[in-house]
Design an enzyme around this catalytic site. Sequence first.
Site, PDB file in Angstrom:
ATOM      1  N   ASP A 142      17.923  -6.132  18.284  1.00 36.92           N
ATOM      2  CA  ASP A 142      16.735  -6.338  17.458  1.00 36.92           C
ATOM      3  C   ASP A 142      15.886  -7.487  17.991  1.00 36.92           C
ATOM      4  O   ASP A 142      14.657  -7.383  18.093  1.00 36.92           O
ATOM      5  CB  ASP A 142      17.149  -6.656  16.021  1.00 36.92           C
ATOM      6  CG  ASP A 142      17.357  -5.405  15.186  1.00 36.92           C
ATOM      7  OD1 ASP A 142      16.554  -4.469  15.312  1.00 36.92           O
ATOM      8  OD2 ASP A 142      18.321  -5.370  14.408  1.00 36.92           O
ATOM      9  N   LEU A 171       0.848  -1.187   0.000  1.00 33.83           N
ATOM     10  CA  LEU A 171       0.000   0.000   0.000  1.00 33.83           C
ATOM     11  C   LEU A 171       0.880   1.231   0.000  1.00 33.83           C
ATOM     12  O   LEU A 171       1.817   1.323   0.805  1.00 33.83           O
ATOM     13  CB  LEU A 171      -0.914   0.027   1.235  1.00 33.83           C
ATOM     14  CG  LEU A 171      -1.915  -1.118   1.416  1.00 33.83           C
ATOM     15  CD1 LEU A 171      -2.644  -0.964   2.748  1.00 33.83           C
ATOM     16  CD2 LEU A 171      -2.916  -1.158   0.267  1.00 33.83           C
ATOM     17  N   ALA A 228      18.067   4.572  15.005  1.00 29.80           N
ATOM     18  CA  ALA A 228      18.769   3.530  15.757  1.00 29.80           C
ATOM     19  C   ALA A 228      18.822   2.241  14.952  1.00 29.80           C
ATOM     20  O   ALA A 228      17.876   1.902  14.240  1.00 29.80           O
ATOM     21  CB  ALA A 228      18.066   3.277  17.092  1.00 29.80           C
ATOM     22  N   TYR A 229      19.932   1.555  15.089  1.00 26.93           N
ATOM     23  CA  TYR A 229      20.080   0.203  14.564  1.00 26.93           C
ATOM     24  C   TYR A 229      20.679  -0.668  15.658  1.00 26.93           C
ATOM     25  O   TYR A 229      21.138  -0.181  16.697  1.00 26.93           O
ATOM     26  CB  TYR A 229      20.977   0.177  13.323  1.00 26.93           C
ATOM     27  CG  TYR A 229      20.277   0.522  12.027  1.00 26.93           C
ATOM     28  CD1 TYR A 229      19.309  -0.319  11.494  1.00 26.93           C
ATOM     29  CD2 TYR A 229      20.600   1.682  11.344  1.00 26.93           C
ATOM     30  CE1 TYR A 229      18.668  -0.014  10.308  1.00 26.93           C
ATOM     31  CE2 TYR A 229      19.967   2.000  10.149  1.00 26.93           C
ATOM     32  CZ  TYR A 229      18.997   1.146   9.636  1.00 26.93           C
ATOM     33  OH  TYR A 229      18.368   1.457   8.461  1.00 26.93           O
TER      34      TYR A 229
END
Length: 394
Positions: free
Chosen positions: A174, A77, A143-144
Amino acid sequence: MDSRANAAGPLRGVRVIDLTAMVMGPYCTQIMADMGADVIKVETPAGDNTRYISVGPAPGMSGVFQNVNRGKRGVVLDLRTEDGAAALRALIETADVFIHSMRSKAVVKLGFGYDDVAAINPGIVYTNCYGYGRRGPEADRPAYDDTIQAECGLPAVQKQLTGEANYVGTIMADKVGGLTALYATMMALFHRERAGEGQEVEVSMFETMASFMLVEHANGAMFDPPLGPAIYPRTVAPNRRPYETSDGYVAVLIYNDKHWNAFVNAVRPPWAGELYATLERRARHIDTVYGLVAQTLKERTTAEWLALFGELQIPAAALNTPDDLFDNEHLNAVGLFETVQTRYGPVRFPGVPNWFSRTPGHVAGPAPELGADTAAVLDELGQAGGVEPVVGSG
């Protein structure tokens, strides 16, 4: 029709609208899909970046993407258009959970902040997955995993352990963040079952990992006044590492007094004595203890040590690589791996790691190609003729 409708898992009948990307949010919703939820992954026309970050059988179908998005239905979408936004609003009306990993300002600008979504569906559980919580000064900072590992202290702890600052060899922030988002969302759903009301949930990687790191490392710094630094000495002892044997390595933790006494009585090392006779005393000299054990373990082969530790019921293991896990006797005996047929051939997924006596989960199916289910999902909503979002090829 939802292919998960007959799933036996504990989340059967729960619909999740998933606007997350990369790993934190998708890992959370992947577990929901395996547990029976109908997870509808909504992507931009460009697709989730994780589609392109590792090897895979086709462009946009990397191994990492497939693993954390398996069993979901894929919808494309373009939320910058009215057609795309209208389709998402229609999906929200049918949903139990709305979860996203966009920055706060971005999701609000698109018209899908919590107030917007709750106005459509007041009972919805709305989960935000952020790098930093909105109530702090770093709220909109990108941020990672690597940056969050650094900020929560992991590389500093690794430096104490190895002498060099390093990230750990897995995307821990993560994945811990994803698991935290999962349990937080489930708690909100449980509250809704009891009280009949939805709510907004916020999970940030930094706060999650700070809490995770400080479980043991808060230690003496918790007290007022502090009784010591924020560090748990055993885990950063330089000699805490797999032990070298005469032909390889072995991992073993000879920790409590029962295990220690069994080891000492069986091996009779010349350095054993009253100085190390109790857990409290060993804890005060933990790196020395690790070093002494290391000297002793060089005297026999890995197989000999594993056999002895097995007899003594001391926790020990050989060193595996990630590749070894696919052929691990125990993991295969308990059925961890599940093979799913895809258009590119069979994919062997590491599956559901827990067990339910009445509502077991299973790998929910293959990961969706970009936009693969857009038409079917919109048709379910009775919108196929009135909404024309961009559909990905693939």
